[in-house]
Scaffold this motif. Structure first.
Motif, PDB file in Angstrom:
ATOM      1  N   GLU A   7       1.192   5.957  -0.044  1.00 12.48           N
ATOM      2  CA  GLU A   7       0.614   4.684  -0.497  1.00 12.48           C
ATOM      3  C   GLU A   7      -0.672   4.341   0.244  1.00 12.48           C
ATOM      4  O   GLU A   7      -0.961   3.181   0.525  1.00 12.48           O
ATOM      5  CB  GLU A   7       1.640   3.539  -0.356  1.00 12.48           C
ATOM      6  CG  GLU A   7       2.874   3.750  -1.215  1.00 12.48           C
ATOM      7  CD  GLU A   7       3.867   2.600  -1.130  1.00 12.48           C
ATOM      8  OE1 GLU A   7       3.465   1.515  -0.661  1.00 12.48           O
ATOM      9  OE2 GLU A   7       5.013   2.793  -1.521  1.00 12.48           O
ATOM     10  N   LEU A   8      -1.448   5.369   0.526  1.00 13.21           N
ATOM     11  CA  LEU A   8      -2.753   5.173   1.153  1.00 13.21           C
ATOM     12  C   LEU A   8      -3.816   4.954   0.081  1.00 13.21           C
ATOM     13  O   LEU A   8      -3.702   5.455  -1.042  1.00 13.21           O
ATOM     14  CB  LEU A   8      -3.122   6.388   1.999  1.00 13.21           C
ATOM     15  CG  LEU A   8      -2.294   6.613   3.269  1.00 13.21           C
ATOM     16  CD1 LEU A   8      -2.548   8.009   3.829  1.00 13.21           C
ATOM     17  CD2 LEU A   8      -2.610   5.556   4.321  1.00 13.21           C
ATOM     18  N   ASP A   9      -4.843   4.219   0.428  1.00 10.98           N
ATOM     19  CA  ASP A   9      -5.945   3.945  -0.487  1.00 10.98           C
ATOM     20  C   ASP A   9      -6.598   5.254  -0.949  1.00 10.98           C
ATOM     21  O   ASP A   9      -6.637   6.242  -0.212  1.00 10.98           O
ATOM     22  CB  ASP A   9      -6.990   3.079   0.243  1.00 10.98           C
ATOM     23  CG  ASP A   9      -8.030   2.523  -0.694  1.00 10.98           C
ATOM     24  OD1 ASP A   9      -7.875   1.384  -1.146  1.00 10.98           O
ATOM     25  OD2 ASP A   9      -9.016   3.236  -0.966  1.00 10.98           O
ATOM     26  N   LEU A  12      -9.107   6.798   1.372  1.00 14.62           N
ATOM     27  CA  LEU A  12      -8.551   7.492   2.539  1.00 14.62           C
ATOM     28  C   LEU A  12      -7.984   8.851   2.143  1.00 14.62           C
ATOM     29  O   LEU A  12      -8.128   9.839   2.875  1.00 14.62           O
ATOM     30  CB  LEU A  12      -7.479   6.633   3.214  1.00 14.62           C
ATOM     31  CG  LEU A  12      -7.932   5.265   3.739  1.00 14.62           C
ATOM     32  CD1 LEU A  12      -6.755   4.519   4.355  1.00 14.62           C
ATOM     33  CD2 LEU A  12      -9.057   5.413   4.753  1.00 14.62           C
ATOM     34  N   MET A  36       2.530   1.175   8.603  1.00 17.98           N
ATOM     35  CA  MET A  36       2.051   0.309   7.525  1.00 17.98           C
ATOM     36  C   MET A  36       2.947  -0.906   7.311  1.00 17.98           C
ATOM     37  O   MET A  36       2.576  -1.842   6.611  1.00 17.98           O
ATOM     38  CB  MET A  36       1.888   1.122   6.234  1.00 17.98           C
ATOM     39  CG  MET A  36       0.643   2.010   6.291  1.00 17.98           C
ATOM     40  SD  MET A  36       0.541   3.281   5.004  1.00 17.98           S
ATOM     41  CE  MET A  36       0.465   2.305   3.527  1.00 17.98           C
ATOM     42  N   PRO A  58      -3.043   4.672   8.986  1.00 15.29           N
ATOM     43  CA  PRO A  58      -2.444   3.361   8.726  1.00 15.29           C
ATOM     44  C   PRO A  58      -3.292   2.204   9.248  1.00 15.29           C
ATOM     45  O   PRO A  58      -3.296   1.119   8.654  1.00 15.29           O
ATOM     46  CB  PRO A  58      -1.091   3.437   9.444  1.00 15.29           C
ATOM     47  CG  PRO A  58      -1.222   4.526  10.446  1.00 15.29           C
ATOM     48  CD  PRO A  58      -2.189   5.506   9.848  1.00 15.29           C
ATOM     49  N   CYS A  60      -6.581   2.123   9.279  1.00 11.98           N
ATOM     50  CA  CYS A  60      -7.631   1.934   8.270  1.00 11.98           C
ATOM     51  C   CYS A  60      -7.071   1.259   7.019  1.00 11.98           C
ATOM     52  O   CYS A  60      -7.738   0.411   6.404  1.00 11.98           O
ATOM     53  CB  CYS A  60      -8.255   3.275   7.903  1.00 11.98           C
ATOM     54  SG  CYS A  60      -9.233   4.016   9.226  1.00 11.98           S
ATOM     55  N   GLN A  61      -5.846   1.643   6.636  1.00 12.98           N
ATOM     56  CA  GLN A  61      -5.222   1.031   5.465  1.00 12.98           C
ATOM     57  C   GLN A  61      -5.046  -0.470   5.671  1.00 12.98           C
ATOM     58  O   GLN A  61      -5.290  -1.275   4.765  1.00 12.98           O
ATOM     59  CB  GLN A  61      -3.862   1.687   5.190  1.00 12.98           C
ATOM     60  CG  GLN A  61      -3.193   1.190   3.919  1.00 12.98           C
ATOM     61  CD  GLN A  61      -4.014   1.503   2.675  1.00 12.98           C
ATOM     62  OE1 GLN A  61      -4.421   2.636   2.458  1.00 12.98           O
ATOM     63  NE2 GLN A  61      -4.264   0.478   1.859  1.00 12.98           N
ATOM     64  N   TYR A  62      -4.644  -0.852   6.884  1.00 15.30           N
ATOM     65  CA  TYR A  62      -4.495  -2.283   7.202  1.00 15.30           C
ATOM     66  C   TYR A  62      -5.834  -3.011   7.052  1.00 15.30           C
ATOM     67  O   TYR A  62      -5.900  -4.107   6.468  1.00 15.30           O
ATOM     68  CB  TYR A  62      -3.965  -2.441   8.627  1.00 15.30           C
ATOM     69  CG  TYR A  62      -3.980  -3.872   9.110  1.00 15.30           C
ATOM     70  CD1 TYR A  62      -2.974  -4.768   8.735  1.00 15.30           C
ATOM     71  CD2 TYR A  62      -5.020  -4.351   9.909  1.00 15.30           C
ATOM     72  CE1 TYR A  62      -3.012  -6.093   9.137  1.00 15.30           C
ATOM     73  CE2 TYR A  62      -5.059  -5.669  10.325  1.00 15.30           C
ATOM     74  CZ  TYR A  62      -4.050  -6.536   9.936  1.00 15.30           C
ATOM     75  OH  TYR A  62      -4.083  -7.854  10.333  1.00 15.30           O
ATOM     76  N   ASP A  65      -6.579  -3.423   3.427  1.00 10.00           N
ATOM     77  CA  ASP A  65      -5.685  -4.390   2.775  1.00 10.00           C
ATOM     78  C   ASP A  65      -6.039  -5.827   3.155  1.00 10.00           C
ATOM     79  O   ASP A  65      -5.859  -6.758   2.356  1.00 10.00           O
ATOM     80  CB  ASP A  65      -4.227  -4.114   3.163  1.00 10.00           C
ATOM     81  CG  ASP A  65      -3.677  -2.863   2.495  1.00 10.00           C
ATOM     82  OD1 ASP A  65      -4.266  -2.416   1.491  1.00 10.00           O
ATOM     83  OD2 ASP A  65      -2.654  -2.335   2.977  1.00 10.00           O
ATOM     84  N   THR A 100     -15.436   4.392   2.836  1.00 10.75           N
ATOM     85  CA  THR A 100     -15.147   2.951   2.922  1.00 10.75           C
ATOM     86  C   THR A 100     -16.342   2.237   3.559  1.00 10.75           C
ATOM     87  O   THR A 100     -17.319   2.873   3.954  1.00 10.75           O
ATOM     88  CB  THR A 100     -13.895   2.693   3.801  1.00 10.75           C
ATOM     89  OG1 THR A 100     -14.225   2.940   5.179  1.00 10.75           O
ATOM     90  CG2 THR A 100     -12.736   3.587   3.399  1.00 10.75           C
TER      91      THR A 100
END
Length: 395
Positions: A7-9, A12, A36, A58, A60-62, A65, A100
Motif C-alpha cells: 500500500e505504498l504510493d 514510491l 505505516m 514508510p 515517506c509514505q507518512y 499522506d 515526489t
C-alpha cells in the motif's frame, strides 16, 4: 509480494523499481506495514538486507499522506552513527523521493557549518544527521526539533559503542512531540540496546527479520596462518595480485593504514584509504574512487566496518584481526551483500589464534585454514587451551 502490495504510493513504488528493488526483503515486508500504522518499532536485521528502505519507505509514505500546510523544519529525522552511513542513507532517500516533492538534507561532522545552516534553514521534510553535529546545532539554536514527527535511529548498537547514547537521548527529548520512533540495529543481543530502547520507545513492535536464503550473504570464510608481519604482508600481496577483483582490507590503527598503503604501493598495488579523524572531503573522495572502480583496494580501520555499501565487493581481508567477534561480523558484511557471493579472508598470527576461536564460536561455524603453496608457514599455529572453570567450594 510486490511493493504495491504494501500500500505504498505509486511514486514510491516507481522509485523502488528505478533503484532496482524487485520485491520487498523480509525486513521490509515485516517493518513497513507496522511502521505505516505509526507504531514505534524495535527491529533487527543482518547487514545488506534492505534495512534502510525498510524505514525510509514508510516515513515517506507518512509525509505523502499528511503533507505539510506551510514550509518548515525537519519532520522526519534519521540519526546515523557515522558520516559515511549518513551520506549513504541520504543518497537512498534522494532516490526514493525522486518522483515526489519531498525535500531531503544531510548534515555530518567535517562539513562547513555554513552549508549546514543553509540545509537547516530550508523547507526540509527528511534530515539525515550524525548525533554530534546535530546536537551542536541544537545547542546553538540553529536546529529546531519541535516539528519532528518521526525519529529513526539506524545502527543503534553502533551508536552505543561510540558513546552517543546520552546525546541521542537529549535529541529525543528535544523531539518530545514526535508521533513515532523507530530503532534499527544489527543485533538486539545484550542489555545495551534493550535499555536504550526502553528509554526512547513507547510499547514498540519488535521485529527480528530472518532473511531468506536469497537475501542471506553467501560469504566463503577462511584464514591463512602467518609466522610474522613480513609473512602476513607477503600473503596479502599474493592474494591481492592473484585472487581479488576488489577488496576492503581492514587494519587495527591509523598508523597501520598509512604503513600498509605505502607498503602496497612499493609492491605496485594502488590503494585508497579510510580512517578516523580524516577530513570529510578526503573521506568522500576515497569512497568515490573505490566505488567507481578506479582503485580496486580500500585500506580501512573499523570506521568503515559499518554501513559502507559498495556493490560487488569481492573480498574482505582482515589484515589485522578485530578485538571483538561482532566487529568481525560487521567487517565481513561489506561483501556478500543482498545475496551476492563474497569472500572473507583472515590473516592470523600466533597472537590472533584466540580471537579466531572467539569469532568461530560467535558465528557458529569454524573458520578453516588454507595454505598457499609458495607461502607455507614455517611454524604450526598454536592450539587454544581452554581455561577450566574453577569449582566453587563451600566454606
Amino acid at each position: 509480494m510486490q511493493f504495491s502490495d504494501l500500500e505504498l504510493d505509486d511514486a514510491l513504488c516507481r522509485a523502488a523499481a528505478e533503484i532496482g528493488f524487485s520485491t520487498p526483503t523480509s525486513i521490509q515486508q515485516q517493518a513497513i506495514p507496522v511502521a505505516m500504522e505509526q507504531r514505534d518499532i524495535l527491529a533487527s536485521a543482518p547487514t545488506g538486507t534492505g534495512k534502510t528502505a525498510a524505514f525510509l519507505l514508510p516515513a515517506c509514505q507518512y509525509l505523502l499522506d499528511f503533507p505539510r500546510k506551510i514550509p518548515g523544519q525537519t519532520r522526519v529525522l534519521v540519526l546515523s552513527p557515522t558520516r559515511e552511513l549518513a551520506l549513504q542513507i541520504f543518497e537512498q532517500a534522494q532516490k526514493i523521493t525522486q518522483f515526489t516533492d519531498l525535500h531531503c538534507g544531510c548534515i555530518t561532522g567535517g562539513i562547513n557549518y555554513g552549508t549546514d545552516r543553509e540545509t537547516l534553514a530550508g523547507n526540509l521534510d527528511i534530515l539525515i544527521a550524525t548525533p554530534g553535529r546535530l546536537f551542536e546545532h541544537i545547542q546553538n539554536e540553529v536546529a529546531d526539533c519541535r516539528d519532528i514527527e518521526c525519529l529513526i535511529l539506524d545502527e543503534a548498537d553502533r551508536m552505543l559503542d561510540m558513546g552517543f547514547s546520552a546525546i541521542v537521548n537529549q535529541i529525543a527529548s528535544e523531539a518530545r512531540w514526535r508521533k513515532q520512533t523507530m530503532l534499527f540495529s544489527a543485533t538486539l543481543e545484550g542489555k545495551g540496546v534493550r535499555t536504550f530502547a526502553e528509554e526512547i520507545l513507547q510499547e514498540p513492535a519488535e521485529i527480528e527479520a530472518v532473511p531468506s536464503r536469497k537475501e542471506k550473504a553467501k560469504t566463503l570464510q577462511w584464514c591463512h596462518h602467518a609466522d610474522d608481519l613480513k609473512h602476513k604482508t607477503a600473503l596479502l600481496v599474493h592474494i591481492l595480485q592473484e585472487q581479488v577483483t576488489n577488496a576492503v582490507v581492514f587494519v587495527k590503527t591509523r598508523e597501520r593504514v598509512q604503513w600498509l598503503k605505502d607498503t602496497l604501493q612499493s609492491k605496485g598495488i594502488e590503494s585508497c584509504w579510510l580512517q578516523g579523524e580524516m577530513p570529510q572531503d578526503k573521506r568522500n573522495q576515497a569512497l568515490s574512487t573505490f566505488k567507481s572502480g578506479k582503485v580496486k583496494i580500500l585500506v580501512a580501520t573499523d570506521v568503515a566496518a559499518r554501513g559502507i555499501d559498495v556493490p560487488n565487493v569481492s573480498h574482505v581481508i582482515n589484515f589485522d584481526m578485530p578485538k571483538k567477534a561482532d566487529t568481525y561480523v560487521h567487517r565481513i558484511g561489506r561483501t556478500g551483500r543482498a545475496g551476492a557471493k563474497g569472500v572473507a579472508i583472515s590473516l592470523v598470527e600466533a597472537h590472533d589464534v584466540e580471537v579466531l576461536g572467539k569469532v568461530s564460536r560467535y558465528i557458529g561455524e569454524p573458520i578453516k585454514p588454507r595454505m598457499i603453496a609458495s607461502l607455507r608457514p614455517k611454524h604450526k599455529a598454536p592450539k587454544i587451551v581452554k581455561k577450566k572453570k574453577k569449582k566453587k567450594t563451600k566454606k
